[in-house]
Design an enzyme around this catalytic site. Structure first.
Site, short mmCIF file in Angstrom:
data_model
loop_
_atom_site.label_atom_id
_atom_site.label_comp_id
_atom_site.label_asym_id
_atom_site.label_seq_id
_atom_site.Cartn_x
_atom_site.Cartn_y
_atom_site.Cartn_z
CE LYS A 32 -7.65 -6.42 66.32
NZ LYS A 32 -8.78 -7.30 66.52
CG ASP A 59 -11.57 -7.25 64.25
OD1 ASP A 59 -12.27 -7.68 63.30
OD2 ASP A 59 -10.75 -7.96 64.85
CE LYS A 61 -12.77 -11.55 63.77
NZ LYS A 61 -12.02 -10.59 64.61
CG ASP A 64 -28.02 -9.96 61.11
OD1 ASP A 64 -28.98 -10.44 60.47
OD2 ASP A 64 -28.06 -9.74 62.32
CB THR A 115 -7.20 -18.85 63.41
OG1 THR A 115 -7.44 -17.88 64.42
CG2 THR A 115 -6.69 -18.19 62.16
NE ARG A 209 -2.08 -12.23 73.02
CZ ARG A 209 -2.37 -13.51 72.86
NH1 ARG A 209 -2.52 -14.29 73.90
NH2 ARG A 209 -2.53 -14.01 71.65
O1 C5P Z 1 -2.03 -12.26 69.53
P1 C5P Z 1 -2.18 -10.76 69.54
O2 C5P Z 1 -2.40 -10.21 70.91
O3 C5P Z 1 -1.08 -10.05 68.80
O4 C5P Z 1 -3.51 -10.55 68.73
C1 C5P Z 1 -3.83 -9.28 68.24
C2 C5P Z 1 -5.24 -9.26 67.68
O5 C5P Z 1 -5.35 -10.11 66.56
C3 C5P Z 1 -6.30 -9.68 68.68
O6 C5P Z 1 -7.29 -8.66 68.68
C4 C5P Z 1 -6.81 -10.99 68.16
O7 C5P Z 1 -8.19 -11.12 68.37
C5 C5P Z 1 -6.50 -10.91 66.67
N1 C5P Z 1 -6.18 -12.22 66.11
C6 C5P Z 1 -6.96 -12.72 65.08
N2 C5P Z 1 -6.68 -13.94 64.53
C7 C5P Z 1 -5.65 -14.66 64.97
C8 C5P Z 1 -4.83 -14.17 66.00
C9 C5P Z 1 -5.13 -12.93 66.55
O8 C5P Z 1 -7.90 -12.05 64.65
N3 C5P Z 1 -5.40 -15.83 64.41
#
Ligand code: C5P
Length: 228
Positions: A32, A59, A61, A64, A115, A209
């Site tokens: 991603k 990704d 998003k 427009d 979120t 992460r």
């Molecule tokens: O928390 P982590 O590092 O696993 O997040 C992975 C991806 O998911 C990131 O690119 C983050 O922007 C996205 N993400 C999201 N909505 C969330 C949590 C994480 O789009 N609530």
């Protein structure tokens, strides 16, 4: 069954992102690339990551007027993304035009409510009601617009799956059951494991992460894969 894990390559440097992807590529199903990667490295960066041979989730998003989003979709066509995101709040016509402009093999999925927004934030933008109800309404709109699916949390996926049987559901914010990852990366309070999300109907598991910041990213990815 193909591997549903997409690794979020949220690293500012292209060489570091490539090195990480190379380490874990045997244990994931795709990569991603987000807005920060695309703004920093553009088409060139995506081409470089493509060389690793895994499907790419852009990704971006997009949000427009319909004509502009359709033109942006056409502009990224050459990158052959497997998945692209747009904002459901852009409206039905925008989503329809985005889907019409996407390549035949590209899934277009809608982001419903970020979120990072709570009920107060929504009220300040003129939207009454809670984020959960709004997310379900926007999911319905995405389905009407004939998108492939939506991005949703591990807590919502079962409910959305019920009302959209053949939907394609992209689930981020996952944490493996392993306690170390929980405490080290504790900015998420109510977490779902990759396996729980999969069982609830997730099509794609977005994981960042827990893999990218692990001491041994390949071992972390392998361990998550083994739970599925
Ligand atoms: O928390 P982590 O590092 O696993 O997040 C992975 C991806 O998911 C990131 O690119 C983050 O922007 C996205 N993400 C999201 N909505 C969330 C949590 C994480 O789009 N609530």
């Amino acid at each position: 069954m193909s591997n549903p894990i997409y690794l979020a390559l949220d690293l500012p440097r292209l060489d570091a992102a490539e090195a990480l992807a190379r380490k874990v590529k045997g244990h994931i199903g795709g990569l991603k690339l987000g807005l920060e990667f695309f703004c920093a490295h553009g088409h060139h960066g995506v081409h470089e990551i493509h060389k690793l041979g895994l499907p790419i989730f852009l990704d971006l998003k997009l949000h427009d007027i319909p004509n502009t989003v359709a033109a942006a979709m056409q502009a990224i066509h050459v990158l052959e993304p497997a998945i692209v995101t747009v904002h459901a709040a852009g409206g039905r016509a925008m989503m329809e035009d985005a889907k019409a402009a996407a390549g035949e093999h590209c899934k277009v999925v809608a982001v419903t409510v970020l979120t990072s927004l709570d009920e107060n934030d929504l009220a300040r933008t003129g939207i009454a009601g809670n984020p959960h109800d709004l997310a379900l309404r926007l999911a319905e709109l995405a389905q009407e617009a004939r998108l492939d699916g939506i991005v949703c949390s591990g807590h919502e996926v079962a409910a959305v799956h019920k009302q959209w049987k053949d939907g394609y559901f992209v689930v981020p914010g996952l944490r493996p059951a392993n306690g170390k990852a929980h405490s080290a990366l504790g900015d998420q309070k109510r977490t779902v494991t990759p396996r729980e999300a999969r069982d609830a109907g997730a099509s794609v598991l977005v994981i960042g992460r827990p893999i990218s910041r692990a001491d041994d990213p390949a071992a972390a990815a392998r361990a998550i894969e083994a739970t599925l």
